[in-house]
Write a protein that holds these residues in place. Structure first.
Motif, PDB file in Angstrom:
ATOM      1  N   ASN A   1       0.816  -1.211   0.000  1.00  0.00           N
ATOM      2  CA  ASN A   1       0.000   0.000   0.000  1.00  0.00           C
ATOM      3  C   ASN A   1       0.855   1.269   0.000  1.00  0.00           C
ATOM      4  N   PHE A   2       2.011   1.195   0.655  1.00  0.00           N
ATOM      5  CA  PHE A   2       2.838   2.403   0.792  1.00  0.00           C
ATOM      6  C   PHE A   2       4.291   2.222   0.340  1.00  0.00           C
ATOM      7  N   GLU A   3       5.014   1.355   1.039  1.00  0.00           N
ATOM      8  CA  GLU A   3       6.472   1.336   0.872  1.00  0.00           C
ATOM      9  C   GLU A   3       6.914   1.112  -0.573  1.00  0.00           C
ATOM     10  N   ALA A   4       6.353   0.084  -1.208  1.00  0.00           N
ATOM     11  CA  ALA A   4       6.777  -0.216  -2.573  1.00  0.00           C
ATOM     12  C   ALA A   4       6.354   0.894  -3.530  1.00  0.00           C
ATOM     13  N   LEU A   5       5.394   1.724  -3.090  1.00  0.00           N
ATOM     14  CA  LEU A   5       4.945   2.842  -3.925  1.00  0.00           C
ATOM     15  C   LEU A   5       5.712   4.118  -3.593  1.00  0.00           C
ATOM     16  N   ASN A   6       6.903   3.936  -3.050  1.00  0.00           N
ATOM     17  CA  ASN A   6       7.778   5.077  -2.785  1.00  0.00           C
ATOM     18  C   ASN A   6       7.242   5.978  -1.662  1.00  0.00           C
ATOM     19  N   VAL A   7       6.463   5.384  -0.746  1.00  0.00           N
ATOM     20  CA  VAL A   7       5.973   6.132   0.422  1.00  0.00           C
ATOM     21  C   VAL A   7       6.553   5.459   1.671  1.00  0.00           C
ATOM     22  N   PRO A   8       7.788   5.829   2.062  1.00  0.00           N
ATOM     23  CA  PRO A   8       8.382   5.172   3.225  1.00  0.00           C
ATOM     24  C   PRO A   8       7.654   5.534   4.520  1.00  0.00           C
ATOM     25  N   LYS A   9       8.050   4.876   5.603  1.00  0.00           N
ATOM     26  CA  LYS A   9       7.329   4.965   6.889  1.00  0.00           C
ATOM     27  C   LYS A   9       6.985   6.386   7.335  1.00  0.00           C
ATOM     28  N   ASP A  10       7.973   7.296   7.270  1.00  0.00           N
ATOM     29  CA  ASP A  10       7.724   8.628   7.823  1.00  0.00           C
ATOM     30  C   ASP A  10       7.356   9.664   6.775  1.00  0.00           C
ATOM     31  N   HIS A  11       6.980   9.202   5.600  1.00  0.00           N
ATOM     32  CA  HIS A  11       6.666  10.153   4.528  1.00  0.00           C
ATOM     33  C   HIS A  11       5.376  10.898   4.855  1.00  0.00           C
ATOM     34  N   PRO A  12       5.374  12.246   4.697  1.00  0.00           N
ATOM     35  CA  PRO A  12       4.170  13.011   5.034  1.00  0.00           C
ATOM     36  C   PRO A  12       2.941  12.612   4.204  1.00  0.00           C
ATOM     37  N   ALA A  13       3.169  11.995   3.024  1.00  0.00           N
ATOM     38  CA  ALA A  13       2.013  11.595   2.199  1.00  0.00           C
ATOM     39  C   ALA A  13       1.134  10.579   2.919  1.00  0.00           C
ATOM     40  N   ARG A  14       1.709   9.913   3.943  1.00  0.00           N
ATOM     41  CA  ARG A  14       0.865   8.941   4.682  1.00  0.00           C
ATOM     42  C   ARG A  14      -0.239   9.645   5.466  1.00  0.00           C
ATOM     43  N   ASP A  15       0.027  10.900   5.838  1.00  0.00           N
ATOM     44  CA  ASP A  15      -0.980  11.660   6.585  1.00  0.00           C
ATOM     45  C   ASP A  15      -2.269  11.842   5.799  1.00  0.00           C
ATOM     46  N   MET A  16      -2.117  11.999   4.486  1.00  0.00           N
ATOM     47  CA  MET A  16      -3.305  12.242   3.650  1.00  0.00           C
ATOM     48  C   MET A  16      -4.104  10.964   3.463  1.00  0.00           C
ATOM     49  N   GLN A  17      -3.501   9.846   3.813  1.00  0.00           N
ATOM     50  CA  GLN A  17      -4.189   8.571   3.608  1.00  0.00           C
ATOM     51  C   GLN A  17      -4.188   7.766   4.902  1.00  0.00           C
ATOM     52  N   ASP A  18      -4.743   8.363   5.950  1.00  0.00           N
ATOM     53  CA  ASP A  18      -4.838   7.614   7.207  1.00  0.00           C
ATOM     54  C   ASP A  18      -5.866   6.500   7.004  1.00  0.00           C
TER      55      ASP A  18
END
Ligand code: DAH
Length: 335
Positions: free
Chosen positions: A133-150
């Motif tokens: 869902n995240f890591e392989a899509l270039n969204v590592p653990k602390d990436h701010p883009a995770r905030d938009m997709q809680d």
């Protein structure tokens, strides 16, 4: 002899009483009246008896076997009666045909259109790993883009996927390049609900990977899709966007059909509805999918199917779509 025959019947009845399933009754049946049962043995021994005994016991033995068989048969019958549900057809009810859900209708239109362009339809799991869902899509653990997709994180370490983009990685892993896939599916986010936001909604993902793929290919596919779904001229705008998995990234908005672009709660008074995120696949994503970014390029897009359905059918509040309120949903009885 009489005593033994009597006790056979008594034992049979006792064991049948304890049966609750057909299979149990059939087991008892074979034990008491089957080929290897005691009564069959006694019956067979008749031929070796003296004429006198034959006369004395012949009919008794035969009748006992018949009685035992009829006890088993009536036990089976009463079990069937117990299982049968009686249906009261005197009750008055409306016979109404169901209809396809608006999201199902647009999902089919979009996939049909993509299929014509050579896309394969795939699907992935709704309970997904952070990796896909995240890591392989270039969204590592602390990436701010995770905030938009809680989203909803589960006790087993998985999450409910926030986007159908997980299918990009799974698609590359499964099929390699060149690739042309689309993946409609349910997605989840921990959202504050309003007219345009739900915690459960639908998207369709698309991904094309080949040699010499450019933004023009992406624009062509988007135009084809929208004209197929709306079958009329549309007011759309393309603006630069940011997604960690594409570079460059774009967002495509559509003029809000609810207010004609003037501004309303559905478009948060902006006059535009975000419909599509898209862009050229980031080299890190290609690498995560095992594809050489020196050789291949690609584009990807994610369309909000729920929003597409809202715009197509002028539904001003997203919440009715998951409400299960048939009075409302049947208005879209388009087969
Ligand atoms: N997954 C993004 C979202 O849910 C949408 C998206 C943007 C999908 C860009 C893509 C893409 O494939 O390239 O907001």
């Amino acid at each position: 002899m009489e005593k033994e025959l009597e006790s056979l019947i008594a034992n049979l009845k006792k064991e049948l009483k304890e049966c609750s399933k057909e299979a149990d009754i059939l087991n008892v049946k074979s034990k008491y009246v089957g080929k290897k049962s005691r009564i069959t043995e006694i019956l067979a021994s008749l031929k070796d008896m003296s004429v006198e005994d034959k006369r004395k016991y012949g009919s008794l033995i035969n009748n006992t076997k018949k009685e035992m068989e009829s006890i088993v048969a009536s036990t089976l019958e009463s079990l069937e009666n117990k299982v049968n549900i009686t249906f009261d057809d005197t009750l008055d009810y409306d016979i109404e045909n169901g209809s396809l859900h608006p999201v199902t209708i647009v999902a089919k239109e979009v996939t049909d259109c993509l299929k014509k362009m050579g896309f394969t339809v795939v699907s992935g799991p709704e309970m997904e790993s952070e990796y896909y869902n995240f890591e392989a899509l270039n969204v590592p653990k602390d990436h701010p883009a995770r905030d938009m997709q809680d989203t909803y994180y589960l006790d087993n370490g998985m999450l409910l996927r926030t986007q159908t983009s997980d299918n990009q990685i799974r698609g590359m892993e499964n099929y390699g390049a060149p690739l042309r896939i689309c993946a409609p599916g349910r997605t989840f986010r921990n959202e504050d609900l309003d007219a345009n936001h739900e915690n459960t909604f639908f998207q369709i993902e698309g991904m094309v990977i080949d040699e010499n793929i450019s933004i023009e290919n992406l624009m062509y596919v988007m135009q084809e899709l929208l004209s197929e779904v709306f079958k009329t001229d549309l007011k759309v705008r393309l603006r630069p966007g940011f997604f960690p998995f594409t570079e460059p990234s774009y967002e495509m908005d559509m003029s809000c059909v609810i207010c004609g672009g003037k501004g309303c709660p559905t478009c948060k008074n902006g006059g535009w509805i975000e419909l599509i995120g898209c862009g050229m696949v980031h080299p890190n994503v290609l690498r995560a999918g095992g594809i050489d970014p020196e050789k291949y390029t690609g584009f990807a897009f994610g369309i909000g199917l729920t929003r597409l359905a809202m715009m197509k059918y002028k539904i001003s509040d997203i919440r009715v779509l998951n409400s299960g309120d048939i009075r409302y949903l049947k208005n879209f009885d388009i087969k």
